[in-house]
Scaffold this motif. Structure first.
Motif: not given
Length: 96
Positions: A76-78, A65-70, A84-85, A33-34
């Motif tokens: 999780v949804e998978g 960091g936002q990309q990792l959380v996304d 969550t969130g 990820l970049t």
């Protein structure tokens, strides 16, 4: 069950005439990820490249960091787990 992995992170900074650009790449071994960030110096400000580096790098890391959380949220949804969130908690307690 113990779990240990090593992710490689590289941070690249480029400065040109008051604009600093940062690119941070995390390589998990399975994916990369970049994150990107930019800082612009006001022409009236003193030229302190370290400040531009810090701002651009921080913004790139925040983007990463936002990309990792996304990505984690998507994973999780998978699994069929509930979302969550922000906005997914029951509306109880004191209003914000």
């Amino acid at each position: 069950m113990p779990h240990t992995v090593e992710w490689k992170v590289r941070l690249y900074l480029f400065e040109d005439e008051g604009t600093t650009k940062a690119r941070v790449v995390v390589d998990t071994g399975a994916t990369a990820l970049t994150g990107r960030g930019v800082a612009h110096r006001n022409p009236a400000d003193t030229d302190v490249p370290e400040i531009g580096d810090e701002l651009a790098a921080g913004r790139a890391m925040r983007d990463l960091g936002q990309q990792l959380v996304d990505a984690a949220q998507h994973d999780v949804e998978g699994t069929g787990a509930p979302a969550t969130g922000p906005g997914t908690r029951p509306e109880t307690g004191w209003p914000m």
